[in-house]
Design a protein around this motif. Structure first.
Motif, PDB file in Angstrom:
ATOM      1  N   GLU A  93      19.237  29.332  -8.895  1.00 19.01           N
ATOM      2  CA  GLU A  93      17.841  29.626  -9.250  1.00 19.01           C
ATOM      3  C   GLU A  93      17.413  30.956  -8.651  1.00 19.01           C
ATOM      4  O   GLU A  93      16.754  31.774  -9.286  1.00 19.01           O
ATOM      5  CB  GLU A  93      16.915  28.508  -8.753  1.00 19.01           C
ATOM      6  CG  GLU A  93      16.989  27.275  -9.633  1.00 19.01           C
ATOM      7  CD  GLU A  93      16.396  26.035  -8.974  1.00 19.01           C
ATOM      8  OE1 GLU A  93      15.867  26.141  -7.837  1.00 19.01           O
ATOM      9  OE2 GLU A  93      16.475  24.950  -9.590  1.00 19.01           O
ATOM     10  N   GLN A  94      17.834  31.160  -7.413  1.00 20.72           N
ATOM     11  CA  GLN A  94      17.511  32.397  -6.698  1.00 20.72           C
ATOM     12  C   GLN A  94      18.083  33.611  -7.441  1.00 20.72           C
ATOM     13  O   GLN A  94      17.454  34.658  -7.516  1.00 20.72           O
ATOM     14  CB  GLN A  94      18.138  32.300  -5.310  1.00 20.72           C
ATOM     15  CG  GLN A  94      17.546  33.214  -4.263  1.00 20.72           C
ATOM     16  CD  GLN A  94      18.273  33.012  -2.941  1.00 20.72           C
ATOM     17  OE1 GLN A  94      18.565  31.876  -2.551  1.00 20.72           O
ATOM     18  NE2 GLN A  94      18.596  34.084  -2.260  1.00 20.72           N
ATOM     19  N   LEU A  95      19.270  33.415  -7.991  1.00 21.97           N
ATOM     20  CA  LEU A  95      19.934  34.492  -8.719  1.00 21.97           C
ATOM     21  C   LEU A  95      19.071  34.963  -9.883  1.00 21.97           C
ATOM     22  O   LEU A  95      19.030  36.141 -10.206  1.00 21.97           O
ATOM     23  CB  LEU A  95      21.295  33.989  -9.227  1.00 21.97           C
ATOM     24  CG  LEU A  95      22.102  34.900 -10.130  1.00 21.97           C
ATOM     25  CD1 LEU A  95      22.587  36.111  -9.362  1.00 21.97           C
ATOM     26  CD2 LEU A  95      23.301  34.156 -10.696  1.00 21.97           C
ATOM     27  N   TYR A  96      18.355  34.018 -10.499  1.00 18.81           N
ATOM     28  CA  TYR A  96      17.517  34.399 -11.622  1.00 18.81           C
ATOM     29  C   TYR A  96      16.164  34.948 -11.203  1.00 18.81           C
ATOM     30  O   TYR A  96      15.650  35.879 -11.818  1.00 18.81           O
ATOM     31  CB  TYR A  96      17.355  33.224 -12.580  1.00 18.81           C
ATOM     32  CG  TYR A  96      18.566  33.140 -13.461  1.00 18.81           C
ATOM     33  CD1 TYR A  96      18.754  34.047 -14.503  1.00 18.81           C
ATOM     34  CD2 TYR A  96      19.576  32.216 -13.203  1.00 18.81           C
ATOM     35  CE1 TYR A  96      19.899  34.018 -15.276  1.00 18.81           C
ATOM     36  CE2 TYR A  96      20.727  32.190 -13.973  1.00 18.81           C
ATOM     37  CZ  TYR A  96      20.876  33.097 -15.018  1.00 18.81           C
ATOM     38  OH  TYR A  96      22.009  33.080 -15.769  1.00 18.81           O
ATOM     39  N   SER A  97      15.599  34.369 -10.133  1.00 16.22           N
ATOM     40  CA  SER A  97      14.272  34.838  -9.746  1.00 16.22           C
ATOM     41  C   SER A  97      14.346  36.161  -8.984  1.00 16.22           C
ATOM     42  O   SER A  97      13.480  37.004  -9.121  1.00 16.22           O
ATOM     43  CB  SER A  97      13.549  33.774  -8.927  1.00 16.22           C
ATOM     44  OG  SER A  97      14.317  33.449  -7.801  1.00 16.22           O
ATOM     45  N   ASP A  98      15.385  36.346  -8.182  1.00 20.93           N
ATOM     46  CA  ASP A  98      15.492  37.567  -7.386  1.00 20.93           C
ATOM     47  C   ASP A  98      16.970  37.894  -7.141  1.00 20.93           C
ATOM     48  O   ASP A  98      17.515  37.597  -6.076  1.00 20.93           O
ATOM     49  CB  ASP A  98      14.752  37.363  -6.055  1.00 20.93           C
ATOM     50  CG  ASP A  98      14.800  38.587  -5.169  1.00 20.93           C
ATOM     51  OD1 ASP A  98      15.153  39.675  -5.666  1.00 20.93           O
ATOM     52  OD2 ASP A  98      14.489  38.461  -3.971  1.00 20.93           O
ATOM     53  N   PRO A  99      17.609  38.521  -8.132  1.00 22.23           N
ATOM     54  CA  PRO A  99      19.061  38.761  -8.045  1.00 22.23           C
ATOM     55  C   PRO A  99      19.486  39.510  -6.789  1.00 22.23           C
ATOM     56  O   PRO A  99      20.558  39.263  -6.242  1.00 22.23           O
ATOM     57  CB  PRO A  99      19.356  39.605  -9.284  1.00 22.23           C
ATOM     58  CG  PRO A  99      18.214  39.431 -10.188  1.00 22.23           C
ATOM     59  CD  PRO A  99      17.032  39.045  -9.366  1.00 22.23           C
ATOM     60  N   SER A 100      18.610  40.409  -6.291  1.00 19.65           N
ATOM     61  CA  SER A 100      19.014  41.224  -5.142  1.00 19.65           C
ATOM     62  C   SER A 100      19.127  40.387  -3.861  1.00 19.65           C
ATOM     63  O   SER A 100      19.727  40.810  -2.883  1.00 19.65           O
ATOM     64  CB  SER A 100      18.029  42.362  -4.932  1.00 19.65           C
ATOM     65  OG  SER A 100      16.771  41.811  -4.657  1.00 19.65           O
ATOM     66  N   SER A 101      18.512  39.184  -3.890  1.00 19.16           N
ATOM     67  CA  SER A 101      18.551  38.363  -2.679  1.00 19.16           C
ATOM     68  C   SER A 101      19.859  37.585  -2.554  1.00 19.16           C
ATOM     69  O   SER A 101      20.131  36.948  -1.538  1.00 19.16           O
ATOM     70  CB  SER A 101      17.372  37.390  -2.664  1.00 19.16           C
ATOM     71  OG  SER A 101      17.551  36.432  -3.687  1.00 19.16           O
ATOM     72  N   LEU A 102      20.641  37.641  -3.624  1.00 19.06           N
ATOM     73  CA  LEU A 102      21.897  36.904  -3.595  1.00 19.06           C
ATOM     74  C   LEU A 102      22.961  37.773  -2.927  1.00 19.06           C
ATOM     75  O   LEU A 102      23.492  38.702  -3.518  1.00 19.06           O
ATOM     76  CB  LEU A 102      22.319  36.551  -5.021  1.00 19.06           C
ATOM     77  CG  LEU A 102      23.293  35.390  -5.132  1.00 19.06           C
ATOM     78  CD1 LEU A 102      22.594  34.080  -4.876  1.00 19.06           C
ATOM     79  CD2 LEU A 102      23.920  35.347  -6.511  1.00 19.06           C
ATOM     80  N   THR A 103      23.213  37.492  -1.696  1.00 23.33           N
ATOM     81  CA  THR A 103      24.093  38.389  -0.941  1.00 23.33           C
ATOM     82  C   THR A 103      25.246  37.624  -0.301  1.00 23.33           C
ATOM     83  O   THR A 103      25.418  36.428  -0.516  1.00 23.33           O
ATOM     84  CB  THR A 103      23.313  39.066   0.199  1.00 23.33           C
ATOM     85  OG1 THR A 103      22.874  38.025   1.069  1.00 23.33           O
ATOM     86  CG2 THR A 103      22.139  39.860  -0.313  1.00 23.33           C
TER      87      THR A 103
END
Ligand SMILES: [Fe+2]
Length: 135
Positions: A93-103
């Motif tokens: 879900e995070q990948l879709y809402s804020d891709p840059s946060s996926l680290t």
């Protein structure tokens, strides 16, 4: 790129389960490669989906084996599996809402959890499977 290297210290001495655990390591390596090479969001999503599906299949198989041997801590074990699955869903879900946060942080979490799980609670069920020859 191989970030998570399988070694014998992760072996639960049950070949079928070891093979599936190796598969999980491979998927984490793929996720690592995708993240470090800056792959597109769609590719990351695909890898995370695959990791989720593989994890689900593996956990259900493990749980059904533990049920067969009437493993006394099954309920707790299932809860741990659910927590891991929910974490993957959250990351997706995070990948879709804020891709840059996926680290890489995600990978450390997934890796640490998986290694602790395999070396900790998964090892605990081994004698129960062995006693019933279900390995
Ligand atoms: Fe497990």
């Amino acid at each position: 790129m191989e970030l998570f290297k399988w070694s014998n210290r992760y072996s639960v001495c049950i070949e079928s389960i070891d093979e599936e655990h190796k598969g999980l390591f491979q998927l984490l390596n793929r996720l690592y490669t995708s993240l470090t090479e800056g792959d597109a969001q769609e590719i990351l999503a695909e890898v995370i989906d695959e990791l989720f599906e593989y994890t689900q299949k593996h956990f259900r198989r493990e749980e059904s084996l533990l049920k067969q041997v009437e493993y006394p801590y099954l309920k707790n074990h299932i809860a741990l599996h659910e927590y891991f699955e929910q974490s993957i869903v959250r990351y997706r879900e995070q990948l879709y809402s804020d891709p840059s946060s996926l680290t890489i942080d995600i990978l450390s979490f997934l890796r640490d959890w998986l290694i602790q799980h395999i070396q900790g609670v998964d090892m605990d069920y081994v004698p129960y499977l062995k006693a019933k020859n279900l390995s």
